[in-house]
Design a protein around this motif. Structure first.
Motif, PDB file in Angstrom:
ATOM      1  N   SER A   1     -10.153   3.568  -5.564  1.00 17.77           N
ATOM      2  CA  SER A   1      -8.878   3.406  -4.494  1.00 17.77           C
ATOM      3  C   SER A   1      -9.239   2.139  -3.654  1.00 17.77           C
ATOM      4  O   SER A   1      -8.261   1.709  -3.518  1.00 17.77           O
ATOM      5  CB  SER A   1      -9.071   4.547  -3.678  1.00 17.77           C
ATOM      6  OG  SER A   1      -7.863   4.423  -2.607  1.00 17.77           O
ATOM      7  N   ALA A   2     -10.554   1.961  -3.337  1.00 25.11           N
ATOM      8  CA  ALA A   2     -10.932   0.659  -2.506  1.00 25.11           C
ATOM      9  C   ALA A   2     -10.627  -0.417  -3.246  1.00 25.11           C
ATOM     10  O   ALA A   2      -9.951  -1.511  -2.862  1.00 25.11           O
ATOM     11  CB  ALA A   2     -12.319   0.865  -1.866  1.00 25.11           C
ATOM     12  N   GLN A   3     -11.052  -0.393  -4.689  1.00 31.69           N
ATOM     13  CA  GLN A   3     -10.706  -1.706  -5.220  1.00 31.69           C
ATOM     14  C   GLN A   3      -9.346  -1.864  -5.597  1.00 31.69           C
ATOM     15  O   GLN A   3      -8.881  -2.984  -5.727  1.00 31.69           O
ATOM     16  CB  GLN A   3     -11.458  -1.435  -6.757  1.00 31.69           C
ATOM     17  CG  GLN A   3     -13.015  -1.467  -6.525  1.00 31.69           C
ATOM     18  CD  GLN A   3     -13.732  -1.058  -7.967  1.00 31.69           C
ATOM     19  OE1 GLN A   3     -13.224  -0.669  -8.881  1.00 31.69           O
ATOM     20  NE2 GLN A   3     -15.013  -1.440  -8.257  1.00 31.69           N
ATOM     21  N   LYS A   4      -8.567  -1.070  -5.847  1.00 29.51           N
ATOM     22  CA  LYS A   4      -7.160  -1.049  -6.064  1.00 29.51           C
ATOM     23  C   LYS A   4      -6.531  -1.726  -4.472  1.00 29.51           C
ATOM     24  O   LYS A   4      -5.619  -2.743  -4.762  1.00 29.51           O
ATOM     25  CB  LYS A   4      -6.499   0.506  -6.181  1.00 29.51           C
ATOM     26  CG  LYS A   4      -4.891   0.095  -6.458  1.00 29.51           C
ATOM     27  CD  LYS A   4      -4.440  -0.389  -7.736  1.00 29.51           C
ATOM     28  CE  LYS A   4      -3.025  -0.481  -8.197  1.00 29.51           C
ATOM     29  NZ  LYS A   4      -2.848  -0.918  -9.212  1.00 29.51           N
ATOM     30  N   ALA A   5      -7.070  -1.347  -3.381  1.00 28.94           N
ATOM     31  CA  ALA A   5      -6.448  -1.755  -2.298  1.00 28.94           C
ATOM     32  C   ALA A   5      -6.645  -3.426  -2.121  1.00 28.94           C
ATOM     33  O   ALA A   5      -6.008  -4.026  -1.782  1.00 28.94           O
ATOM     34  CB  ALA A   5      -7.094  -0.974  -0.949  1.00 28.94           C
ATOM     35  N   VAL A   6      -8.132  -3.679  -2.527  1.00 33.93           N
ATOM     36  CA  VAL A   6      -8.246  -5.110  -2.616  1.00 33.93           C
ATOM     37  C   VAL A   6      -7.488  -5.723  -3.426  1.00 33.93           C
ATOM     38  O   VAL A   6      -6.940  -6.861  -3.298  1.00 33.93           O
ATOM     39  CB  VAL A   6      -9.850  -5.373  -2.823  1.00 33.93           C
ATOM     40  CG1 VAL A   6      -9.958  -6.686  -3.293  1.00 33.93           C
ATOM     41  CG2 VAL A   6     -10.654  -4.974  -1.754  1.00 33.93           C
TER      42      VAL A   6
ATOM     43  N   PHE B  29       0.855  -1.216   0.107  1.00 34.24           N
ATOM     44  CA  PHE B  29      -0.036  -0.035   0.055  1.00 34.24           C
ATOM     45  C   PHE B  29       0.976   1.254   0.202  1.00 34.24           C
ATOM     46  O   PHE B  29       0.813   2.319  -0.735  1.00 34.24           O
ATOM     47  CB  PHE B  29      -0.670   0.052   1.243  1.00 34.24           C
ATOM     48  CG  PHE B  29      -2.011  -0.785   1.146  1.00 34.24           C
ATOM     49  CD1 PHE B  29      -2.379  -1.543  -0.067  1.00 34.24           C
ATOM     50  CD2 PHE B  29      -2.896  -1.187   2.124  1.00 34.24           C
ATOM     51  CE1 PHE B  29      -3.634  -2.481  -0.095  1.00 34.24           C
ATOM     52  CE2 PHE B  29      -3.922  -1.870   2.068  1.00 34.24           C
ATOM     53  CZ  PHE B  29      -4.221  -2.646   1.033  1.00 34.24           C
ATOM     54  N   ALA B  30       1.824   1.252   0.787  1.00 35.24           N
ATOM     55  CA  ALA B  30       2.813   2.372   1.005  1.00 35.24           C
ATOM     56  C   ALA B  30       3.422   2.842  -0.352  1.00 35.24           C
ATOM     57  O   ALA B  30       3.707   3.881  -0.724  1.00 35.24           O
ATOM     58  CB  ALA B  30       3.723   2.388   1.944  1.00 35.24           C
TER      59      ALA B  30
ATOM     60  N   VAL C  53      -3.375   4.519  -3.050  1.00 35.64           N
ATOM     61  CA  VAL C  53      -4.027   3.956  -1.726  1.00 35.64           C
ATOM     62  C   VAL C  53      -3.227   4.704  -0.599  1.00 35.64           C
ATOM     63  O   VAL C  53      -1.997   4.823  -0.624  1.00 35.64           O
ATOM     64  CB  VAL C  53      -3.644   2.481  -1.376  1.00 35.64           C
ATOM     65  CG1 VAL C  53      -4.170   1.954  -0.370  1.00 35.64           C
ATOM     66  CG2 VAL C  53      -4.453   1.707  -2.946  1.00 35.64           C
ATOM     67  N   LYS C  54      -3.921   5.404  -0.006  1.00 29.78           N
ATOM     68  CA  LYS C  54      -3.266   5.980   1.335  1.00 29.78           C
ATOM     69  C   LYS C  54      -3.143   5.068   2.495  1.00 29.78           C
ATOM     70  O   LYS C  54      -3.907   4.729   2.998  1.00 29.78           O
ATOM     71  CB  LYS C  54      -4.007   7.229   1.613  1.00 29.78           C
ATOM     72  CG  LYS C  54      -4.316   8.266   0.874  1.00 29.78           C
ATOM     73  CD  LYS C  54      -4.874   9.487   1.165  1.00 29.78           C
ATOM     74  CE  LYS C  54      -4.693  10.707   0.221  1.00 29.78           C
ATOM     75  NZ  LYS C  54      -5.399  11.829   0.738  1.00 29.78           N
ATOM     76  N   ALA C  55      -2.003   4.534   2.512  1.00 33.98           N
ATOM     77  CA  ALA C  55      -1.718   3.431   3.524  1.00 33.98           C
ATOM     78  C   ALA C  55      -1.919   3.989   5.104  1.00 33.98           C
ATOM     79  O   ALA C  55      -2.151   3.102   5.620  1.00 33.98           O
ATOM     80  CB  ALA C  55      -0.005   3.042   3.232  1.00 33.98           C
ATOM     81  N   THR C  56      -1.912   5.133   5.061  1.00 34.87           N
ATOM     82  CA  THR C  56      -1.944   5.445   6.540  1.00 34.87           C
ATOM     83  C   THR C  56      -3.540   5.456   6.884  1.00 34.87           C
ATOM     84  O   THR C  56      -3.841   5.397   8.234  1.00 34.87           O
ATOM     85  CB  THR C  56      -1.790   6.994   6.968  1.00 34.87           C
ATOM     86  OG1 THR C  56      -2.049   7.839   6.032  1.00 34.87           O
ATOM     87  CG2 THR C  56       0.027   6.749   6.774  1.00 34.87           C
TER      88      THR C  56
END
Length: 103
Positions: free
Chosen positions: A79-84, A48-49, A54-57
């Motif tokens: 952004s949510a889909q990218k995190a998944v 994520f970082a 995606v804002k990892a924090t």
């Protein structure tokens, strides 16, 4: 039964109970699983970082027996889909549960 045999029997019984106490169950991890899940969580957070979308924090990551749960806030649905998608690519992840909220 002499004292040495009694001591050995008691020690063996204690060891059996200690080993049974460390055994994983469906709702509790074993030591090895806990370490594996900690490694998975670290790898997901690092991925994520490294990704600018995606804002990892702001995304929390929890792992239990290979299942990654994402929670927190994201800027957009993309952004949510990218995190998944990023979490699924990490080795050892068996499932991803997305509980993120779009701001």
């Amino acid at each position: 039964m002499n004292i040495a045999q009694r001591f050995t029997a008691i020690l063996a019984t204690i060891m059996v109970f200690m080993l049974a106490g460390c055994a994983p169950t469906s709702d509790r991890q074993g030591t090895g699983e806990y370490i594996d899940d900690a490694v998975i969580t670290s790898k997901v957070k690092a991925a994520f970082a490294a990704d600018p979308t995606v804002k990892a924090t702001e995304v929390q990551v929890e792992t239990f027996k290979g299942t990654v749960q994402l929670s927190g806030f994201v800027e957009s649905r993309e952004s949510a889909q990218k995190a998944v998608q990023i979490a699924r690519q990490v080795k050892g992840v068996t499932e991803v549960r997305n509980n993120t909220i779009v701001k």
